[in-house]
Design a protein around this motif. Structure first.
Motif, short mmCIF file in Angstrom:
data_model
loop_
_atom_site.label_atom_id
_atom_site.label_comp_id
_atom_site.label_asym_id
_atom_site.label_seq_id
_atom_site.Cartn_x
_atom_site.Cartn_y
_atom_site.Cartn_z
N HIS A 1 -4.73 1.18 6.66
CA HIS A 1 -4.70 0.10 5.66
C HIS A 1 -5.15 -1.24 6.27
O HIS A 1 -5.60 -2.13 5.54
N PRO B 1 -12.64 -2.88 -6.31
CA PRO B 1 -12.56 -3.75 -5.13
C PRO B 1 -12.24 -5.21 -5.49
O PRO B 1 -11.45 -5.86 -4.83
N GLU C 1 -11.55 -6.21 2.73
CA GLU C 1 -11.17 -7.03 1.58
C GLU C 1 -11.24 -8.52 1.91
O GLU C 1 -11.67 -9.33 1.07
N ARG D 1 -8.58 -5.61 -6.32
CA ARG D 1 -7.74 -5.54 -5.12
C ARG D 1 -7.78 -6.85 -4.35
O ARG D 1 -6.77 -7.28 -3.78
N PHE E 1 -10.71 3.51 1.17
CA PHE E 1 -11.54 3.40 -0.03
C PHE E 1 -13.00 3.77 0.28
O PHE E 1 -13.69 4.34 -0.57
N ASP F 1 -19.32 -2.11 -0.53
CA ASP F 1 -18.39 -2.54 -1.57
C ASP F 1 -18.91 -2.13 -2.96
O ASP F 1 -18.15 -1.70 -3.83
N ASP G 1 -11.87 2.35 6.34
CA ASP G 1 -11.11 1.96 5.15
C ASP G 1 -10.98 3.18 4.23
O ASP G 1 -11.99 3.80 3.88
N LYS H 1 0.84 -1.21 0.00
CA LYS H 1 0.00 0.00 0.00
C LYS H 1 0.88 1.26 0.00
O LYS H 1 0.61 2.22 -0.73
N CYS I 1 -7.69 -1.48 8.10
CA CYS I 1 -9.15 -1.43 7.93
C CYS I 1 -9.53 -1.89 6.52
O CYS I 1 -10.54 -2.59 6.34
N THR I 2 -8.71 -1.51 5.54
CA THR I 2 -8.95 -1.95 4.16
C THR I 2 -8.87 -3.47 4.09
O THR I 2 -9.73 -4.12 3.48
N PHE J 1 -6.67 4.91 -5.68
CA PHE J 1 -8.06 4.45 -5.61
C PHE J 1 -8.59 3.90 -6.94
O PHE J 1 -9.77 3.56 -7.03
#
Length: 577
Positions: free
Chosen positions: A233, A192, A240, A195, A309, A267, A307, A172, A235-236, A188
Motif C-alpha cells: 500500500h 484513481p 497517488e 482515491r 492497482f 494512471d 502498486d 486500506k 507503493c499505492t 479496486f
C-alpha cells in the motif's frame, strides 16, 4: 497576554498595576493612563460619553476597534504580498516582521505576525528556531512556515507524516476486511481520481506544496517503510501522491520526478482497468528510454508498478490478452503486447528485491512462463469452450467426455515456484469465479493450497475471491462445494493465518443462510476463536454466532392435534319409528 508590549514601548497591565501601587490618587492615575494609551483621536473624546450613557463598557468598545483594525491589517499584509516588485514587497514584509515579532505570543496580535511569516518565502532562521522551540507557536503557524522548518528538520517532518501514513494503511486494510462483499464494489472499484481525494493524500499534498525537498523526504519515508514491512500500500501512496501533485499542476515537482510521465500514462490505464495498444507502446517507450547511468529510476518505476492497482490492471489485461490469443490461434510468445504486460508485472513484483539489493536492472523474463505456463492456461480456456459447446449439442450428439477434474502437476508447480505465474494464475481463478464457472473453479482450487509466498492467502486475493464467490451463492447449499472450498482451501491455513480466519468469517456472514445447517454447525466449531485470536476475529465470530442464533427456530410448543373426526348424531331407523 501582554507579552512583547514593553519591548515596543507600549504600556501594559503590569505598568498600570505599578502606577496604581505607587500613586496617591488612583482615579487621576487611571484617567491619565487612559488618555496616554487610548485611541488618539480628538473627535473621539467627546463621543465616548454617549457609550457610557448606553451602558457600553469601554473594554467592549476598544475590543471592537482592535478587532476591526486587526482585520484591516491582515488584509493589508496580504495586499503587500501580492503587489509591486518581488524584492520590494518582501523587504516590506521583513521589516514588518522585525517590528511585530516580539508580539507573536500575544494572542490578539499573533494572527498578524503569523500572516506576515506565511507570505515570506524565506523567514529568518533565528525566528524559525524560536517558533520551532515553542509548541504553541509551532502549532499556530501556517503550513507555509512549517514547510520552511521541516525542510531542515527531517525528524520533525517525520513525526508529522508518520500518523498520516499509519492512517492510510489502516484505511486500506479496513477496506479489504469490509463486511460488504460485492463484485461491483470492491477494493479496486474507486477511480484513481477519487482515491486521490482521500484525506491522507490531500494532507500530504498540502504539506509538501511545491517543496521538492519535502517531496523527496516523503518518498524516502515510503521506500523505507516498504522495505521494512513489504506492505504494497506504500507503493499505492507513492503513485497517488505524485498524481495528486500532477492534478494541481505543481510543475516544480512533476518535472523533476523521472516517473511522472510513466505514472500519468499508467494512471490512465488503471482508470480503464486495461492497457490498450497505444498506451502499451508509450509505457514500453518509457522503460526502453532508461539510459545507462540512470538505472536507479528503475527502483522508482518498479515501486509504481508494485502498486496493487497497477498489478490488478496488468493482470486483468493479461487474462484478456490470453483469451484473445485463443481465438486467434496465436501463441503467447508471438504477442508483443502480452510480453510487455509480463515485463511490467515482473518489474513490479521485483520492486522489493530491487530496492533492497540496490541492484537496478530489470528481472530476467522466465522463458518457461511464456512457453509452458501461459499455453497451459490457454488450454484451460479451450477446455471450457469445448465443454460448453458440448453441453449445447442435442443429447444424441453429446460426447461422453465429462468436465476435466484433474490439473496438470506442472500448473501446481508453477504456482508454487514462480511469482509471475502465480499472480497470473490467481487472476485466472478470479476470472473463472466471476464467470460463475463452478467446474473450472473446483478443478483449480486444490492448486491454491500451496502458492508462491502464500499469495493465495493474501488479503487482496481473498478480498476479491470472497466477493466473486457471492455469484456462486446457490452452490453453497451443496456439501461437495463447501467441503472443497472450506475444508480443502480456507481451513488449511485458518489456524496459522489470522487474516484467512477473518476472510472466511466475512464470507460466512454474507452467505451463511445458503449453507446446509449441518455443515454450518461444523464450520462454526472449526472457526471458534482461540485465546491468541485478535479482537477482529472474535468480533466477526460473535456477529456470525448472533446471526445463526436468530435463524434457529423457536422451541416447538407441544400441542394436541385436533381430531378431524366429526361426531354424527344417531339417526333412528324406519323400523323404530
Amino acid at each position: 497576554m501582554f507579552a512583547g508590549l514593553q519591548e515596543l514601548g507600549v504600556a501594559n497591565g503590569e505598568d498600570l498595576k505599578e502606577t496604581l501601587t505607587n500613586c496617591t490618587e488612583p482615579l487621576k492615575a487611571i484617567e491619565q493612563f487612559q488618555t496616554e494609551n487610548g485611541v488618539l483621536l480628538p473627535s473621539l473624546q467627546s463621543a465616548l460619553p454617549f457609550l457610557d450613557l448606553h451602558g457600553t463598557p469601554r473594554l467592549e468598545f476598544h475590543q471592537s476597534v482592535f478587532d476591526e483594525l486587526r482585520e484591516k491589517l491582515l488584509e493589508r499584509v496580504s495586499a503587500i504580498a501580492s503587489e509591486g516588485k518581488v524584492e520590494e514587497r518582501y523587504k516590506k514584509l521583513e521589516d514588518l516582521l522585525e517590528k511585530s515579532f516580539s508580539l507573536v505570543k500575544m494572542p490578539s496580535i499573533q494572527p498578524v505576525v503569523m500572516c506576515v511569516m506565511k507570505h515570506l518565502p524565506k523567514v529568518p532562521e533565528k525566528k524559525l528556531k524560536l517558533v520551532m522551540a515553542d509548541k504553541d507557536l509551532y502549532k499556530a503557524c501556517a503550513v507555509e512556515v512549517k514547510r520552511q522548518i521541516w525542510q531542515d528538520n527531517q525528524a520533525l517532518f517525520g513525526d508529522e507524516v508518520s500518523p498520516l501514513l499509519k492512517q492510510y494503511i489502516l484505511e486500506k486494510e479496513n477496506t479489504l476486511f469490509s463486511n460488504d462483499l460485492s463484485v461491483l464494489h470492491n477494493f479496486f472499484s474507486p477511480s484513481p481520481k477519487t482515491r486521490r481525494q482521500g484525506e491522507v493524500v490531500q494532507k500530504l499534498t498540502q504539506m509538501i506544496g511545491k517543496n521538492v525537498k519535502l517531496y523527496d523526504m516523503v518518498l524516502q519515508f515510503l521506500r523505507t517503510l516498504f522495505l521494512r514491512t513489504r506492505n504494497v500500500h506504500y507503493c499505492t501512496l507513492r503513485a497517488e501522491l505524485l498524481m495528486s501533485l500532477h492534478d494541481l499542476d505543481i510543475s516544480e515537482i512533476c518535472t523533476v520526478d523521472p516517473c511522472h510521465k510513466f505514472t500519468w500514462c499508467l494512471d490512465a490505464c488503471i482508470r480503464e482497468k486495461f492497457v490498450d495498444n497505444k498506451r502499451a507502446r508509450e509505457l514500453q517507450g518509457f522503460l526502453d528510454g532508461v539510459k545507462k547511468g540512470q538505472e536507479q529510476v528503475l527502483g522508482d518505476l518498479s515501486m509504481i508498478l508494485c502498486d496493487p492497482f497497477a498489478i490488478n490492471t496488468l493482470a486483468l489485461s493479461t487474462i484478456r490478452h490470453l483469451q484473445e490469443l485463443v481465438g486467434q490461434d496465436t501463441l503467447p510468445r508471438e504477442s508483443p503486447d502480452l510480453l510487455l504486460l509480463l515485463r511490467m508485472l515482473s518489474l513490479g513484483q521485483g520492486a522489493w528485491d530491487m530496492i533492497d539489493s540496490q541492484v537496478f536492472r530489470e528481472p530476467k523474463m522466465e522463458h518457461e512462463l511464456i512457453t509452458k505456463f501461459l499455453p497451459m492456461l490457454m488450454s484451460f480456456v479451450v477446455d471450457d469452450y469445448t465443454f460448453n459447446v458440448d453441453q449445447k449439442l442435442p443429447s444424441e450428439e453429446k460426447g461422453p467426455i465429462p468436465y476435466p477434474s484433474t490439473i496438470p502437476e506442472a500448473f501446481t508447480k508453477f504456482l508454487q515456484e514462480h511469482r509471475i505465474a502465480c499472480e497470473v494464475g490467481l487472476y485466472y481463478i478470479l476470472h473463472i469465479t466471476k464467470q460463475r464457472n463452478k467446474n473450472a473453479f473446483l478443478r483449480l482450487l486444490p492448486a491454491l493450497v500451496e502458492t508462491f509466498s502464500d499469495l493465495a492467502f493474501s488479503d487482496i486475493f481473498l478480498h476479491l475471491l470472497t466477493g466473486n464467490l457471492t455469484l456462486l451463492a446457490d452452490e453453497f447449499a451443496l456439501e461437495d462445494f463447501c467441503t472443497s472450498l472450506f475444508d480443502g482451501f480456507f481451513l488449511t491455513a485458518c489456524s496459522r493465518k489470522e487474516n484467512v480466519h477473518r476472510h472466511m468469517l466475512r464470507l460466512l456472514l454474507h452467505l451463511h443462510h445458503k449453507v446446509a445447517p449441518a455443515k454450518l454447525e461444523s464450520l462454526q466449531k472449526a472457526l471458534e476463536p482461540t485465546k491468541q485470536s485478535g479482537e477482529a476475529v472474535k468480533d466477526l465470530y460473535n456477529q456470525l454466532s448472533e446471526k445463526l442464533e436468530l435463524r434457529k427456530p423457536s422451541p416447538a410448543q407441544v400441542a394436541e392435534t385436533p381430531s378431524m373426526e366429526l361426531t354424527l348424531p344417531t339417526v333412528p331407523t324406519p323400523a323404530s319409528l
